[in-house]
Design an enzyme around this catalytic site. Structure first.
Site, PDB file in Angstrom:
ATOM      1  N   LYS A 231       0.819  -1.210   0.000  1.00 47.09           N
ATOM      2  CA  LYS A 231       0.000   0.000   0.000  1.00 47.09           C
ATOM      3  C   LYS A 231       0.853   1.261   0.000  1.00 47.09           C
ATOM      4  O   LYS A 231       2.042   1.238   0.299  1.00 47.09           O
ATOM      5  CB  LYS A 231      -0.965  -0.017   1.183  1.00 47.09           C
ATOM      6  CG  LYS A 231      -2.116  -1.009   0.978  1.00 47.09           C
ATOM      7  CD  LYS A 231      -3.211  -0.865   2.014  1.00 47.09           C
ATOM      8  CE  LYS A 231      -4.401  -1.757   1.648  1.00 47.09           C
ATOM      9  NZ  LYS A 231      -5.481  -1.703   2.662  1.00 47.09           N
ATOM     10  N   ARG A 265      -3.406 -10.176   5.069  1.00 41.90           N
ATOM     11  CA  ARG A 265      -3.955 -10.204   3.710  1.00 41.90           C
ATOM     12  C   ARG A 265      -2.874  -9.665   2.775  1.00 41.90           C
ATOM     13  O   ARG A 265      -2.471  -8.503   2.882  1.00 41.90           O
ATOM     14  CB  ARG A 265      -5.222  -9.351   3.628  1.00 41.90           C
ATOM     15  CG  ARG A 265      -5.901  -9.360   2.267  1.00 41.90           C
ATOM     16  CD  ARG A 265      -7.159  -8.506   2.288  1.00 41.90           C
ATOM     17  NE  ARG A 265      -7.848  -8.492   1.005  1.00 41.90           N
ATOM     18  CZ  ARG A 265      -7.570  -7.664   0.006  1.00 41.90           C
ATOM     19  NH1 ARG A 265      -6.618  -6.732   0.163  1.00 41.90           N
ATOM     20  NH2 ARG A 265      -8.231  -7.730  -1.138  1.00 41.90           N
TER      21      ARG A 265
END
Length: 283
Positions: A231, A265
């Site tokens: 991210k 995740r």
């Protein structure tokens, strides 16, 4: 011991399987989209490639595989409900048929997509909107009687970036999540997993503050999922691209494990599983 109950919809024995989250697990990401922020996670409608990638993730140590048909990155393009269903259902059916032991989650904020995916063979609903974008989501989760990943977010993929004003970041997120948990419990939902929502209505600085305070979420007494794989809080801080953010992802995944994360995740299952093995040697 923290157990969640998984129903195999297409299992002829129709038996539930209990997954123990007392020890952390890995969730691999499979995006059936043309525009997810990490290009190598996009598989579009190539069913053979999807099955191959899912099999590889399971071999590398994934317990769960998360299927998504709508990119939820900031400013992502709108996708209709029917198009999202058309993307994810054939993929789920193919994976379940070829890999019957795979535990699939459906990454969606739409109750109709969630319902179609569960009927196709998925076993978990992963809702990035925490029920905010579909008034029927909580009722659908209760009716389907499946585990639910409740993520904190505000707004939608087109507006979330402007909704990151907090007086006390961690406490406000916990408060907002607790309100949703109460609603879910009143409907009879038993298995709830909490996701603090890194990158959703939070900037990079807030993401690191949230990571430092991750242990505070223990007060909710529910398993915590952390999704920080590649991210922007990582690649912007390091001055690299998402393609070059694996090392930073691994570092933060290890930190998240030390702070109590029970599910990671990730795009890169092999590297995450190696991180998990080393973490377990330290415990």
């Amino acid at each position: 011991m923290t157990l969640i109950s998984i129903k195999f919809q297409n299992d002829s024995k129709a038996e539930n399987k209990l997954i123990d989250l007392s020890s952390p697990k890995i969730m691999g990401i499979l995006n059936i989209t043309p525009d997810s922020f990490f290009a190598k996670s996009r598989y579009n409608a190539d069913i053979d490639l999807l099955i191959e990638k899912a099999a590889e993730m399971l071999k590398q140590g994934a317990t769960f595989i998360d299927i998504g048909g709508y990119s939820t990155r900031p400013n992502a393009a709108e996708v209709s409900t029917n198009e999202e269903i058309d993307r994810v259902v054939p993929a789920i059916e193919a994976i379940v048929k070829n890999l019957p032991d795979a535990i699939l989650s459906i990454d969606t904020f739409r109750s109709k997509v969630a319902q179609a995916a569960i009927h196709a063979g998925a076993a978990i609903i992963n809702d990035i909107a925490g029920g905010n974008l579909d008034e029927f989501m909580f009722k659908t989760v209760a009716e389907l009687n499946v585990p639910y990943i409740l993520m904190h977010s505000r707004g939608n993929p087109q507006t979330m970036s402007s909704l990151n004003q907090y007086d006390n970041l961690t406490l406000e997120i916990i408060h907002e999540l607790n309100e949703k948990v109460l609603q879910l419990r009143l409907l009879g939902v038993k298995d709830i997993i909490i996701d603090p929502g890194f990158g959703f209505a939070k900037d990079s600085k807030q993401g690191f503050e949230l990571m430092k305070n991750l242990k505070t979420f223990d007060v909710m007494n529910m398993p915590i999922l952390v999704g920080i794989s590649r991210k922007s809080m990582i690649w912007r801080t390091l001055g690299v691209s998402a393609d070059d953010a694996l090392n930073g992802t691994t570092a933060l995944n290890m930190y998240a494990l030390t702070q109590g994360a029970k599910i990671l995740r990730v795009h890169d299952v092999k590297e995450a599983n190696e991180t998990l093995k080393l973490y377990e040697e330290l415990c």
